[in-house]
Design a protein around this motif. Structure first.
Motif, PDB file in Angstrom:
ATOM      1  N   ASP A 147       0.804  -1.217   0.000  1.00  0.00           N
ATOM      2  CA  ASP A 147       0.000   0.000   0.000  1.00  0.00           C
ATOM      3  C   ASP A 147       0.841   1.273   0.000  1.00  0.00           C
ATOM      4  N   GLY A 148       2.156   1.137   0.197  1.00  0.00           N
ATOM      5  CA  GLY A 148       3.043   2.290   0.102  1.00  0.00           C
ATOM      6  C   GLY A 148       3.097   3.190   1.317  1.00  0.00           C
ATOM      7  N   GLU A 149       2.649   2.722   2.482  1.00  0.00           N
ATOM      8  CA  GLU A 149       2.735   3.553   3.686  1.00  0.00           C
ATOM      9  C   GLU A 149       4.192   3.692   4.113  1.00  0.00           C
ATOM     10  N   SER A 150       4.532   4.835   4.654  1.00  0.00           N
ATOM     11  CA  SER A 150       5.903   5.077   5.092  1.00  0.00           C
ATOM     12  C   SER A 150       6.160   4.385   6.434  1.00  0.00           C
ATOM     13  N   TYR A 151       7.417   4.156   6.722  1.00  0.00           N
ATOM     14  CA  TYR A 151       7.796   3.544   8.001  1.00  0.00           C
ATOM     15  C   TYR A 151       7.303   4.411   9.158  1.00  0.00           C
ATOM     16  N   ASP A 152       7.409   5.720   8.988  1.00  0.00           N
ATOM     17  CA  ASP A 152       6.984   6.647  10.037  1.00  0.00           C
ATOM     18  C   ASP A 152       5.477   6.531  10.301  1.00  0.00           C
ATOM     19  N   ASP A 153       4.688   6.459   9.221  1.00  0.00           N
ATOM     20  CA  ASP A 153       3.242   6.282   9.375  1.00  0.00           C
ATOM     21  C   ASP A 153       2.923   4.970  10.080  1.00  0.00           C
ATOM     22  N   LEU A 154       3.641   3.917   9.697  1.00  0.00           N
ATOM     23  CA  LEU A 154       3.404   2.604  10.305  1.00  0.00           C
ATOM     24  C   LEU A 154       3.772   2.601  11.788  1.00  0.00           C
ATOM     25  N   ALA A 155       4.871   3.260  12.123  1.00  0.00           N
ATOM     26  CA  ALA A 155       5.280   3.325  13.529  1.00  0.00           C
ATOM     27  C   ALA A 155       4.179   4.001  14.350  1.00  0.00           C
ATOM     28  N   GLY A 156       3.591   5.057  13.813  1.00  0.00           N
ATOM     29  CA  GLY A 156       2.487   5.730  14.504  1.00  0.00           C
ATOM     30  C   GLY A 156       1.248   4.855  14.585  1.00  0.00           C
ATOM     31  N   ARG A 157       0.927   4.174  13.499  1.00  0.00           N
ATOM     32  CA  ARG A 157      -0.262   3.314  13.460  1.00  0.00           C
ATOM     33  C   ARG A 157      -0.161   2.179  14.475  1.00  0.00           C
ATOM     34  N   PHE A 158       1.044   1.585  14.611  1.00  0.00           N
ATOM     35  CA  PHE A 158       1.219   0.448  15.510  1.00  0.00           C
ATOM     36  C   PHE A 158       1.750   0.869  16.880  1.00  0.00           C
ATOM     37  N   ASP A 159       1.943   2.187  17.062  1.00  0.00           N
ATOM     38  CA  ASP A 159       2.390   2.745  18.332  1.00  0.00           C
ATOM     39  C   ASP A 159       3.695   2.114  18.814  1.00  0.00           C
ATOM     40  N   VAL A 160       4.682   2.081  17.897  1.00  0.00           N
ATOM     41  CA  VAL A 160       6.018   1.580  18.234  1.00  0.00           C
ATOM     42  C   VAL A 160       7.038   2.600  17.727  1.00  0.00           C
ATOM     43  N   PRO A 161       8.242   2.618  18.300  1.00  0.00           N
ATOM     44  CA  PRO A 161       9.277   3.528  17.792  1.00  0.00           C
ATOM     45  C   PRO A 161       9.634   3.195  16.333  1.00  0.00           C
ATOM     46  N   LEU A 162      10.120   4.192  15.611  1.00  0.00           N
ATOM     47  CA  LEU A 162      10.464   4.040  14.202  1.00  0.00           C
ATOM     48  C   LEU A 162      11.465   2.905  13.993  1.00  0.00           C
ATOM     49  N   ASN A 163      12.509   2.842  14.813  1.00  0.00           N
ATOM     50  CA  ASN A 163      13.503   1.779  14.636  1.00  0.00           C
ATOM     51  C   ASN A 163      12.914   0.396  14.891  1.00  0.00           C
ATOM     52  N   THR A 164      11.955   0.303  15.799  1.00  0.00           N
ATOM     53  CA  THR A 164      11.281  -0.972  16.031  1.00  0.00           C
ATOM     54  C   THR A 164      10.508  -1.385  14.782  1.00  0.00           C
ATOM     55  N   MET A 165       9.834  -0.427  14.137  1.00  0.00           N
ATOM     56  CA  MET A 165       9.093  -0.736  12.911  1.00  0.00           C
ATOM     57  C   MET A 165      10.051  -1.214  11.828  1.00  0.00           C
ATOM     58  N   ARG A 166      11.178  -0.566  11.692  1.00  0.00           N
ATOM     59  CA  ARG A 166      12.170  -1.001  10.690  1.00  0.00           C
ATOM     60  C   ARG A 166      12.611  -2.431  10.966  1.00  0.00           C
ATOM     61  N   THR A 167      12.840  -2.744  12.246  1.00  0.00           N
ATOM     62  CA  THR A 167      13.250  -4.091  12.627  1.00  0.00           C
ATOM     63  C   THR A 167      12.144  -5.092  12.315  1.00  0.00           C
ATOM     64  N   TRP A 168      10.901  -4.753  12.642  1.00  0.00           N
ATOM     65  CA  TRP A 168       9.766  -5.630  12.331  1.00  0.00           C
ATOM     66  C   TRP A 168       9.745  -5.958  10.844  1.00  0.00           C
ATOM     67  N   LEU A 169       9.845  -4.925  10.030  1.00  0.00           N
ATOM     68  CA  LEU A 169       9.750  -5.121   8.584  1.00  0.00           C
ATOM     69  C   LEU A 169      10.922  -5.931   8.049  1.00  0.00           C
ATOM     70  N   ARG A 170      12.123  -5.612   8.489  1.00  0.00           N
ATOM     71  CA  ARG A 170      13.303  -6.338   8.019  1.00  0.00           C
ATOM     72  C   ARG A 170      13.210  -7.812   8.389  1.00  0.00           C
ATOM     73  N   ARG A 171      12.867  -8.113   9.642  1.00  0.00           N
ATOM     74  CA  ARG A 171      12.764  -9.510  10.078  1.00  0.00           C
ATOM     75  C   ARG A 171      11.615 -10.228   9.378  1.00  0.00           C
ATOM     76  N   SER A 172      10.515  -9.536   9.183  1.00  0.00           N
ATOM     77  CA  SER A 172       9.376 -10.147   8.501  1.00  0.00           C
ATOM     78  C   SER A 172       9.720 -10.482   7.054  1.00  0.00           C
TER      79      SER A 172
END
Length: 182
Positions: A147-172
């Protein structure tokens, strides 16, 4: 010769400005890349335009592709997906314009035959792999890469820090890659 090796060979020839190889590369990959563009943009006309832009980028950038054991389709899909996301972001950043409703032409919302064939052949495998991810991680991957959402938007949506979102995505993505290679 495997598809992987054949496509890598075509990319090498395209890097040398071989138009015949480019035509064959287009024939072999355009349906899949179109499906990627359509999935991100949800507009057939824009997806067709972005597909053409993507192939221009592939023609110009084929020399930068490096065979590293990964599928060359990964590189091609990344080029198309990034172009579609760029278009989506440009569309979202444009100020609202007045619309002449007498000139609106509605795109056919149903996928074309190419997209249906691709979706039908790969959906089951992909869905099974997504099923191996935690639901929140799977949703984050879908929102980021489809869907093209930015990492920053996702971090806000899931209420996690930006670096945590990056880690989630990379590991996934690593888990999905492992699953898809089985």
């Amino acid at each position: 010769m495997t598809d992987h090796t054949h496509i890598e060979g075509l990319l090498g020839r395209v890097a040398l400005a071989d138009r015949t190889a480019f035509g064959e590369l287009y024939r072999l990959t355009s349906a899949k890349l179109f499906a990627v563009c359509l999935r991100v943009l949800k507009d057939r006309g824009e997806a067709e335009e972005v597909l053409q832009e993507s192939f221009v980028k592939i023609w110009r950038g084929a020399g930068r592709y490096q065979s590293n054991g990964l599928s060359p389709m990964t590189w091609l899909i990344t080029v198309a997906r990034n172009a579609a996301i760029d278009r989506l972001r440009r569309r979202q950043s444009r100020p609202e314009q007045s619309v002449d409703v007498t000139r609106i032409v509605f795109a056919d919302p149903t996928p074309g035959p190419e997209a249906r064939v691709i979706a039908g052949s790969e959906t089951g495998v992909i869905m099974a792999c997504f099923g191996e991810l935690e639901p929140s991680r799977a949703e984050a991957v879908r929102r980021a890469y489809l869907d093209g959402e930015s990492y920053d938007d996702l971090a806000g949506r899931f209420d996690v820090p930006l670096n945590t979102m990056r880690t989630w995505l990379r590991r996934s993505l690593l888990k999905l890659k492992e699953c898809l290679s089985r």
